[in-house]
Design an enzyme around this catalytic site. Sequence first.
Site, PDB file in Angstrom:
ATOM      1  N   SER A  41      61.470  22.257  20.054  1.00 47.01           N
ATOM      2  CA  SER A  41      60.513  21.643  18.486  1.00 47.01           C
ATOM      3  C   SER A  41      61.399  20.235  18.181  1.00 47.01           C
ATOM      4  CB  SER A  41      60.463  22.869  17.531  1.00 47.01           C
ATOM      5  OG  SER A  41      60.117  21.796  16.758  1.00 47.01           O
ATOM      6  N   TYR A  44      66.099  28.218  12.271  1.00 49.58           N
ATOM      7  CA  TYR A  44      65.330  28.274  13.561  1.00 49.58           C
ATOM      8  C   TYR A  44      65.230  26.529  13.455  1.00 49.58           C
ATOM      9  CZ  TYR A  44      61.100  26.565  14.772  1.00 49.58           C
ATOM     10  OH  TYR A  44      59.283  26.237  15.880  1.00 49.58           O
ATOM     11  N   LYS A  99      65.992  26.466  18.181  1.00 48.50           N
ATOM     12  CA  LYS A  99      64.801  24.669  18.648  1.00 48.50           C
ATOM     13  C   LYS A  99      66.139  24.277  18.987  1.00 48.50           C
ATOM     14  CE  LYS A  99      62.038  26.760  18.989  1.00 48.50           C
ATOM     15  NZ  LYS A  99      61.331  27.920  19.734  1.00 48.50           N
TER      16      LYS A  99
END
Length: 339
Positions: A166, A203, A207
């Site tokens: 991401s 998160y 990533k």
Amino acid sequence: MTQFWKDQRCTEPPVVEGDLTGKTVIVTGANTGLGFEATKHFARMGAARLILGCRNTEKGEAAVEAVKQVASAPEAIVECWYIDQMRMSTVIDFANKFKADGGRLDILVCNAGITSFKYEVSPDGYEAMIQVNHLSTALLSVLLLPTLQKTAQDTNTMPRLVIVSSAMHYWAKLQVKELQQEDLIKALSSEEFCTAANMKERYQVTKLFNVLFTRALTAHVGPSFPVVIDTVDPGFCYSSIRNDISSGLVMGPTMFLMEKLFALTTEVGSRQLVYAALAGKPDEMRGQFVSFSQTREVGDFILTEQGKQAEEKLWANTVKILSDFSPDAKAVFQEVLNA
Ligand SMILES: NC(=O)c1ccc[n+]([C@@H]2O[C@H](COP(=O)([O-])OP(=O)(O)OC[C@H]3O[C@@H](n4cnc5c(N)ncnc54)[C@H](OP(=O)(O)O)[C@@H]3O)[C@@H](O)[C@H]2O)c1
């Protein structure tokens, strides 16, 4: 933020075209969202066999039916196979089942992922996002790497392994204290490093791990390895990924507004997964970060001395954890990856 605005508002990535006649594709997290839409693109391109890796087989079977509707190969085989990345034993079972088949593997898209602000520990003992987004992704990649390699040798083609990361990794970095830990993954899974503030950034960190692992794996296979490994940002898309973090007085309205202003559909976002799996000259895609139909520079932190340390530490810790867990992974690390 300017680039984000431009990408999300002004750039609609084109649909990628390709011919997958005779080829086999695996996509994890394929029952919904980006994985589902990417699988439909692969089916439309004539893939002979599509395996949807899902933790919920009921949802997976419904997705299989939808994928069959768009499959262009007359005898296309579309199947849902169980995998729950919260438990590495199911990743091993998934890989063993595929290897037992003895078939070719042309594209593996490791897409399954979660985000949450809550601290949860997986049955294997790791913080849930670290387990699902990084450890199980890495384990599946490593276990199926020899199959991708064999397909390359048998068919004189260049299979691809795509790890879905991401652009959020641009916002992630590891603190000195974290990097000083002998076992970074174990430490980041402990209560001490999973404070409420840290969980808000976890998160992004996982990533970042996806990008670091892709780079390390690429470096370990070397430049003439017959499989291209890359990592991809699908863009900011409407999906269920943010369900767990989109409530509350601040996050609720913020996410609502962000999505209204910027979000792409998962169909549009999935074009990037397909791009990473098919587009570009193979040698120019190795280890690259793909975003909005081009290869882009990775986050600044990765290019710093600390970023290099983080990549080495993440690699060493991942090799140890996965090798202890799976003798097959250990063999791949030793025989294919010189680790
Ligand atoms: N949407 C975005 O804006 C965005 C942006 C950048 C990157 N990404 C990345 O894109 C990938 C796909 O996300 P998405 O937006 O399509 O989200 P999504 O709609 O929530 O899909 C995630 C998929 O992963 C599966 N999954 C979750 N936990 C799993 C587990 N333990 N084992 C196996 N599968 C599991 C989900 O299964 P269930 O349906 O059973 O939950 C679902 O199929 C993720 O890696 C995400 O980090 C998304």
